[in-house]
Design a protein around this motif. Structure first.
Motif, PDB file in Angstrom:
ATOM      1  N   VAL A  48      33.431  49.305  31.525  1.00 37.96           N
ATOM      2  CA  VAL A  48      34.615  48.466  31.697  1.00 37.96           C
ATOM      3  C   VAL A  48      34.362  47.458  32.806  1.00 37.96           C
ATOM      4  O   VAL A  48      33.921  47.835  33.903  1.00 37.96           O
ATOM      5  N   ALA A  49      34.636  46.192  32.522  1.00 38.75           N
ATOM      6  CA  ALA A  49      34.533  45.142  33.536  1.00 38.75           C
ATOM      7  C   ALA A  49      35.935  44.807  34.032  1.00 38.75           C
ATOM      8  O   ALA A  49      36.740  44.234  33.286  1.00 38.75           O
ATOM      9  N   PRO A  50      36.284  45.199  35.276  1.00 42.16           N
ATOM     10  CA  PRO A  50      37.643  44.960  35.785  1.00 42.16           C
ATOM     11  C   PRO A  50      37.795  43.556  36.374  1.00 42.16           C
ATOM     12  O   PRO A  50      36.805  42.920  36.761  1.00 42.16           O
ATOM     13  N   GLN A  51      39.031  43.107  36.446  1.00 37.23           N
ATOM     14  CA  GLN A  51      39.321  41.816  37.090  1.00 37.23           C
ATOM     15  C   GLN A  51      40.299  42.021  38.232  1.00 37.23           C
ATOM     16  O   GLN A  51      41.328  42.685  38.067  1.00 37.23           O
ATOM     17  N   ARG A  52      39.987  41.433  39.358  1.00 36.41           N
ATOM     18  CA  ARG A  52      40.829  41.526  40.548  1.00 36.41           C
ATOM     19  C   ARG A  52      41.925  40.475  40.486  1.00 36.41           C
ATOM     20  O   ARG A  52      41.682  39.303  40.221  1.00 36.41           O
ATOM     21  N   GLY A  53      43.160  40.915  40.745  1.00 31.86           N
ATOM     22  CA  GLY A  53      44.274  39.988  40.792  1.00 31.86           C
ATOM     23  C   GLY A  53      44.408  39.347  42.161  1.00 31.86           C
ATOM     24  O   GLY A  53      43.733  39.723  43.124  1.00 31.86           O
ATOM     25  N   ARG A  54      45.290  38.387  42.261  1.00 30.28           N
ATOM     26  CA  ARG A  54      45.493  37.682  43.540  1.00 30.28           C
ATOM     27  C   ARG A  54      45.977  38.616  44.640  1.00 30.28           C
ATOM     28  O   ARG A  54      45.720  38.382  45.817  1.00 30.28           O
ATOM     29  N   ASP A  55      46.683  39.666  44.240  1.00 25.96           N
ATOM     30  CA  ASP A  55      47.197  40.618  45.227  1.00 25.96           C
ATOM     31  C   ASP A  55      46.185  41.717  45.560  1.00 25.96           C
ATOM     32  O   ASP A  55      46.490  42.638  46.310  1.00 25.96           O
ATOM     33  N   ASN A 107      31.574  45.561  40.657  1.00 24.57           N
ATOM     34  CA  ASN A 107      32.753  46.268  40.178  1.00 24.57           C
ATOM     35  C   ASN A 107      32.540  46.650  38.712  1.00 24.57           C
ATOM     36  O   ASN A 107      32.278  45.782  37.867  1.00 24.57           O
ATOM     37  N   LEU A 108      32.639  47.929  38.422  1.00 22.58           N
ATOM     38  CA  LEU A 108      32.379  48.396  37.062  1.00 22.58           C
ATOM     39  C   LEU A 108      33.076  49.734  36.854  1.00 22.58           C
ATOM     40  O   LEU A 108      33.190  50.548  37.780  1.00 22.58           O
ATOM     41  N   GLY A 109      33.546  49.950  35.657  1.00 19.68           N
ATOM     42  CA  GLY A 109      34.151  51.220  35.296  1.00 19.68           C
ATOM     43  C   GLY A 109      33.504  51.782  34.051  1.00 19.68           C
ATOM     44  O   GLY A 109      32.676  51.126  33.404  1.00 19.68           O
ATOM     45  N   ALA A 110      33.875  53.006  33.699  1.00 27.03           N
ATOM     46  CA  ALA A 110      33.394  53.641  32.471  1.00 27.03           C
ATOM     47  C   ALA A 110      34.475  54.581  31.966  1.00 27.03           C
ATOM     48  O   ALA A 110      35.235  55.154  32.759  1.00 27.03           O
ATOM     49  N   LEU A 111      34.551  54.734  30.664  1.00 29.09           N
ATOM     50  CA  LEU A 111      35.614  55.546  30.080  1.00 29.09           C
ATOM     51  C   LEU A 111      35.121  56.316  28.876  1.00 29.09           C
ATOM     52  O   LEU A 111      34.114  55.980  28.258  1.00 29.09           O
ATOM     53  N   GLN A 112      35.886  57.370  28.569  1.00 29.05           N
ATOM     54  CA  GLN A 112      35.708  58.141  27.344  1.00 29.05           C
ATOM     55  C   GLN A 112      37.039  58.230  26.619  1.00 29.05           C
ATOM     56  O   GLN A 112      38.109  58.081  27.225  1.00 29.05           O
ATOM     57  N   LEU A 113      36.973  58.526  25.321  1.00 25.17           N
ATOM     58  CA  LEU A 113      38.152  58.590  24.469  1.00 25.17           C
ATOM     59  C   LEU A 113      38.208  59.927  23.743  1.00 25.17           C
ATOM     60  O   LEU A 113      37.170  60.486  23.383  1.00 25.17           O
ATOM     61  N   ARG A 114      39.419  60.431  23.528  1.00 30.67           N
ATOM     62  CA  ARG A 114      39.626  61.621  22.716  1.00 30.67           C
ATOM     63  C   ARG A 114      40.794  61.338  21.761  1.00 30.67           C
ATOM     64  O   ARG A 114      41.892  60.996  22.206  1.00 30.67           O
TER      65      ARG A 114
END
Length: 297
Positions: A48-55, A107-114
């Protein structure tokens, strides 16, 4: 001709772990994810590629299209907990395992699904339980709410923050302050709270266990409730037992529930609405009260 792009959406709770990975702070997250049928593989890990908000918060993210099959996910010492159905269904174990493909710099994330069986907002979509890790140096997610993200399902499609569940999104949904609501709970308790879904009624999800494991749990419960001793249960079934399943009070309560509510065991592991969940809690309270007031206890 309908040219509208398919939509994907998710509801996510974030928890601060207090850990770091290189320069990045580590956050765990979990919730539900709705996407077009067949679009995602529940036997793979996605980055997952996250994006930082202004806050400084999380304003959105992209689920990167290149998946990593479970067979390619291993710990540094070569073991993969995803090969074992029991550990693969334990969110708490997996979130603390060194199996997540993250970056110590970016900045990077990772996820799994069920896959889970609750209604979707779009009839062409399916719903998953989702959990993973976000490692980021300059992004602080909202820990006290369930954040809702939505966007088109397309190659590297961006999902924007829509707001907080129970506030900007589905304001009629009663969502408590999550820090206090989750205090003292392990992460897997998150789904056992009737908070989830994009339909009119919120749902709770009791387990991410595979079908084989759930069937074994039900068989063990029925045998114990019918008076079978543990040694009478075949090993191929007994090996799936969960902690506390042979506790004397638990077995006595289970026996009462099986006698008074014959459908209890068969429906124990399926998602439930808030009303259904409340009914189960009342049954459990009734059973425990009966057992504790019994002379044999």
């Amino acid at each position: 001709m309908n040219t509208q792009k398919p939509t994907q959406r998710c509801q996510l709770f974030f928890r601060e772990t207090g850990e770091t990975f290189g320069d990045n702070k580590v956050h765990s997250f979990g919730g539900i994810f709705e996407a077009p049928k067949g679009a995602y593989d529940a036997q793979a890990v996605y980055q997952v590629a996250p994006q930082r908000g202004r806050d400084g918060g999380l304003s959105g993210f992209v689920v990167l299209p290149d998946k990593i099959p479970f067979e390619n996910i291993k710990t540094p010492w070569g073991y993969s907990p995803l090969h074992d159905p029991q550990s693969a269904s334990s969110v708490d174990y997996l979130l603390t395992s060194p199996i997540w493909p993250l970056s110590q710099v970016f900045n990077l994330g990772a996820l799994q699904l069920r896959k889970i069986d609750i209604p979707s907002a779009d009839p062409e979509n399916e719903v998953f339980g989702i959990f993973g890790i976000l490692a980021a140096s300059d992004i602080t997610p909202d820990y006290d709410s369930i954040s809702v993200f939505e966007g088109p399902h397309e190659y590297a499609g961006f999902m924007d923050l829509q707001g907080r569940l129970g506030h900007e999104v589905l304001p009629e949904r009663n969502i408590p302050p999550m820090v206090e609501h989750m205090r003292g709970d392990n992460f897997s308790a998150l789904w056992r709270k009737p908070l989830w879904g994009f339909s009119d009624e919120p749902y709770m999800i009791p387990s991410f266990a595979c079908e084989e494991e759930v069937n074994a749990w039900k068989e063990i419960a029925k045998r114990l409730a019918s008076g079978d001793a543990p040694e009478d249960i075949p090993e191929e079934i007994w090996k799936w037992r969960s902690a506390g399943q042979t506790d004397e009070v638990f077995v006595a309560a289970l026996t009462y529930l099986h006698e008074q509510y014959p459908d209890h065991i068969d429906t124990a592991y399926v998602p439930k609405t808030a009303a259904q969940s409340e009914e189960i809690e009342q049954r459990m309270s009734e059973a425990i009260s009966h057992v504790l007031s019994s002379p044999r206890m």
